[in-house]
Enzyme design. Sequence first.
Site, short mmCIF file in Angstrom:
data_model
loop_
_atom_site.label_atom_id
_atom_site.label_comp_id
_atom_site.label_asym_id
_atom_site.label_seq_id
_atom_site.Cartn_x
_atom_site.Cartn_y
_atom_site.Cartn_z
N ALA A 18 0.69 -1.20 0.09
CA ALA A 18 -0.08 0.12 -0.12
C ALA A 18 0.73 1.02 -0.18
O ALA A 18 0.49 2.28 -0.81
CB ALA A 18 -1.24 -0.07 1.06
N TYR A 61 -14.05 -3.12 7.24
CA TYR A 61 -14.18 -2.94 5.58
C TYR A 61 -15.41 -2.26 5.24
O TYR A 61 -15.51 -1.45 4.47
CB TYR A 61 -13.69 -4.09 5.03
CG TYR A 61 -12.51 -5.04 5.25
CD1 TYR A 61 -11.27 -4.23 5.49
CD2 TYR A 61 -12.39 -6.26 4.92
CE1 TYR A 61 -10.22 -5.00 5.80
CE2 TYR A 61 -10.98 -6.93 5.08
CZ TYR A 61 -10.07 -6.07 5.57
OH TYR A 61 -8.82 -6.88 5.59
N HIS A 82 -10.74 -10.28 -3.49
CA HIS A 82 -10.95 -9.15 -4.50
C HIS A 82 -12.55 -9.13 -4.78
O HIS A 82 -13.23 -8.14 -4.93
CB HIS A 82 -10.27 -9.43 -5.60
CG HIS A 82 -8.75 -9.45 -5.29
ND1 HIS A 82 -7.72 -9.34 -6.22
CD2 HIS A 82 -8.14 -8.73 -4.02
CE1 HIS A 82 -6.53 -9.21 -5.54
NE2 HIS A 82 -6.85 -8.82 -4.45
N LYS A 100 -3.98 -6.79 -9.00
CA LYS A 100 -3.95 -8.02 -9.88
C LYS A 100 -3.52 -9.33 -8.99
O LYS A 100 -3.05 -9.07 -7.87
CB LYS A 100 -2.87 -7.86 -10.74
CG LYS A 100 -1.65 -7.23 -10.43
CD LYS A 100 -0.84 -7.57 -9.27
CE LYS A 100 -0.28 -9.24 -9.35
NZ LYS A 100 0.46 -9.50 -8.45
N ARG A 168 0.72 -16.07 -0.51
CA ARG A 168 0.81 -16.59 -1.94
C ARG A 168 0.91 -18.08 -2.25
O ARG A 168 1.00 -18.49 -3.20
CB ARG A 168 2.20 -16.02 -2.71
CG ARG A 168 2.12 -14.25 -2.85
CD ARG A 168 3.46 -13.47 -2.89
NE ARG A 168 3.23 -12.19 -2.98
CZ ARG A 168 3.26 -11.59 -2.08
NH1 ARG A 168 3.55 -11.79 -0.87
NH2 ARG A 168 3.60 -9.96 -2.11
N ASP A 180 0.05 -14.65 -8.61
CA ASP A 180 1.05 -13.73 -8.27
C ASP A 180 1.94 -12.99 -9.20
O ASP A 180 1.85 -11.81 -9.19
CB ASP A 180 1.76 -14.13 -7.03
CG ASP A 180 2.48 -13.00 -6.36
OD1 ASP A 180 1.58 -11.97 -6.01
OD2 ASP A 180 3.74 -12.78 -6.27
#
Length: 330
Positions: A18, A61, A82, A100, A168, A180
């Site tokens: 971020a 959230y 996502h 992504k 990941r 990834d």
Amino acid sequence: MNSGDKVRLGLLGAARIAPAALIRPARKIPEACVLAVAARDPDRARAFARRHGVPRVHESYESLIQDPELDAVYIPLPNSLHCEWSIRALRAGKHVLCEKPMASNADEAQQMATAASETQRVLAEAFHYRHHPLASRLKAIPDSGELGKVRHIEAHFCVPLILPGDIRYRYELAGGATMDLGCYTINLLRYIAGAEPRVIEAHARLSSPQVDRYMRAELEFPDGCTGRFVCSLFSIVLLRTRAVVRGTEGELRVVGPFHPQLYNRITVRRGDSVRRERVPGEATFTYQLQAFVDAVKGRRQMTTSPEDAIANMRVIDAVYERAGLKRRGN
């Protein structure tokens, strides 16, 4: 939005990416500001806000996406989240810049695209490299005919990420090397070719059941051009970021296509002639945020659109199928 208004962004998850992807770019773009952050752990969100000067912390959230003073959200959550949170944010009236790969699979990407269309909000996939001038140059050289007819394209993205507990490496979070890093290589191949490939074969090496730490796949485009990508989070090849475009009249090689602000070099060979280029530019994330702000303000459309994300996810799904693995998500 009025042309003079700032795009007020919320950060959905205090992820490691971020600061580079949102906080620092927003400081360089007068029309953008990061107003709020939320994390699964509110204490982590508060620590992130103090460290990076984010004025508002939400306890969840859901609270963040319902904030009426936010125009858009950036979503760097695990891949498996996502779809859910992009759709929730879109239906709450927010524009969405989603990391992504945009979804766990093509079906989820389609659901997200449908929600963006229904809500008339911008939904963009955060392939930051696509907004750097280097990407345009990599497309322009083959398109100019300098290489003749393009016959083969390949891309490699291998980095050492030897952290078995990392998200990941977790199937339930839609992890894997292809998700990834391979998503970048597939996106680049499709972008240069300007067409959608068929997956001929794929070979994976696993870190755990269903989770690829390495993937190599062979592709074919409608005009007969072949493609190949190699990606790895952990393999014999520890670090490699490059691409090759071979044509009937010449060859292009590029080093550093995915993080060109760190280093990049293009080499074009045509007969006995060799030309080398470097493409200068700002950080890829700065270009990306500016493009997103422009899209929110209606000045241009994002090239990393929902439709492009769906096509990319279709290839990823097919790669996993050819490798004998389950696609990510349900």
